[in-house]
Design a protein around this motif. Structure first.
Motif, short mmCIF file in Angstrom:
data_model
loop_
_atom_site.label_atom_id
_atom_site.label_comp_id
_atom_site.label_asym_id
_atom_site.label_seq_id
_atom_site.Cartn_x
_atom_site.Cartn_y
_atom_site.Cartn_z
N VAL A 168 -4.91 1.43 11.04
CA VAL A 168 -4.20 2.59 10.38
C VAL A 168 -2.91 1.29 9.90
O VAL A 168 -2.24 1.72 8.61
CB VAL A 168 -4.53 3.41 10.71
N ALA A 169 -2.41 1.37 11.46
CA ALA A 169 -1.08 0.46 11.30
C ALA A 169 -0.43 -0.63 10.59
O ALA A 169 -0.10 -1.15 9.76
CB ALA A 169 -0.56 -0.04 12.75
N ASP A 170 -2.03 -1.50 11.03
CA ASP A 170 -1.94 -2.86 9.72
C ASP A 170 -2.13 -1.91 8.40
O ASP A 170 -1.50 -2.87 7.47
CB ASP A 170 -3.68 -3.37 10.16
N LEU A 171 -3.41 -1.66 8.20
CA LEU A 171 -3.21 -1.16 6.31
C LEU A 171 -2.01 -0.25 5.97
O LEU A 171 -1.42 -0.34 4.82
CB LEU A 171 -4.19 0.34 6.71
N ALA A 172 -0.71 0.64 6.82
CA ALA A 172 0.36 0.99 6.19
C ALA A 172 1.21 -0.44 5.77
O ALA A 172 2.37 0.47 5.18
CB ALA A 172 0.44 1.90 7.37
N ARG A 173 1.20 -1.17 6.66
CA ARG A 173 2.09 -2.55 7.02
C ARG A 173 1.94 -3.38 5.61
O ARG A 173 3.05 -3.38 4.69
CB ARG A 173 2.08 -3.16 8.20
N LYS A 174 0.63 -3.10 5.35
CA LYS A 174 0.35 -3.97 4.27
C LYS A 174 0.39 -3.06 2.83
O LYS A 174 0.47 -3.36 1.88
CB LYS A 174 -1.11 -3.85 3.94
N ALA A 175 0.84 -1.65 3.09
CA ALA A 175 0.41 -0.89 2.12
C ALA A 175 2.04 -0.73 1.52
O ALA A 175 2.23 -0.67 0.42
CB ALA A 175 0.20 0.62 1.95
N ASN A 176 2.90 -0.91 2.85
CA ASN A 176 4.27 -1.02 2.56
C ASN A 176 5.02 -2.21 1.84
O ASN A 176 5.53 -2.14 0.99
CB ASN A 176 4.97 -0.56 3.81
N GLU A 177 4.04 -3.65 2.31
CA GLU A 177 4.11 -4.53 1.65
C GLU A 177 3.87 -4.36 0.64
O GLU A 177 3.95 -6.22 -0.16
CB GLU A 177 4.33 -5.63 2.54
N GLY A 178 2.73 -4.32 -0.16
CA GLY A 178 1.88 -4.29 -1.62
C GLY A 178 1.32 -5.23 -1.36
O GLY A 178 0.90 -6.01 -2.41
N GLU A 179 0.80 -5.32 -0.29
CA GLU A 179 -0.51 -5.92 0.32
C GLU A 179 -2.26 -5.73 0.00
O GLU A 179 -2.40 -6.68 0.97
CB GLU A 179 -0.42 -7.55 1.22
N LEU A 180 -2.11 -4.41 -0.13
CA LEU A 180 -3.44 -4.50 0.10
C LEU A 180 -4.75 -4.42 -0.76
O LEU A 180 -4.59 -4.40 -2.43
CB LEU A 180 -3.53 -2.41 0.00
N THR A 181 -5.84 -4.74 -0.06
CA THR A 181 -7.13 -5.28 -1.36
C THR A 181 -7.23 -4.01 -1.37
O THR A 181 -7.16 -2.67 -1.81
CB THR A 181 -8.31 -6.48 -0.87
N PRO A 182 -8.08 -3.45 -3.17
CA PRO A 182 -8.56 -2.65 -3.23
C PRO A 182 -9.42 -1.71 -2.46
O PRO A 182 -9.47 -0.16 -1.81
CB PRO A 182 -9.66 -2.79 -4.56
#
Length: 96
Positions: free
Chosen positions: A50-64
């Motif tokens: 979850v922390a990794d996903l949150a970081r990616k979300a904050n950086e706009g780097e999440l895949t669909p």
């Protein structure tokens, strides 16, 4: 912005409905079960994910796919938080 507001209102309405539906269930729970619910938390691997996903979300780097996974994590967290509130209320009512 409107989607975010609508989503927040929907979550509040859903949580309220879930709370109303589950309150009688929680009132019947033994205190030891309510305490176990209050103390529930995700394991370390899930917390790290979850922390990794949150970081990616904050950086706009999440895949669909990651976005869907992150949303599911948020939903699960909201459900757990609602259950924990109900369990805490049960414990407060049963406290000597």
């Amino acid at each position: 912005m409107t989607d975010v507001i609508s989503s927040e209102l929907m979550n509040t309405a859903t949580e309220s409905l879930v709370g109303k539906l589950l309150t009688p269930v929680f009132q019947a729970l033994p205190p030891d079960v309510a305490r176990r619910i209050v103390n529930l938390e995700a394991d370390e691997a899930a917390q790290l994910r979850v922390a990794d996903l949150a970081r990616k979300a904050n950086e706009g780097e999440l895949t669909p796919e990651e976005h869907a996974e992150y949303e599911a994590c948020i939903d699960a967290g909201d459900i757990l938080a609602t259950l924990q509130v109900l369990a805490r209320r049960t414990l407060e009512r049963t406290a000597p």
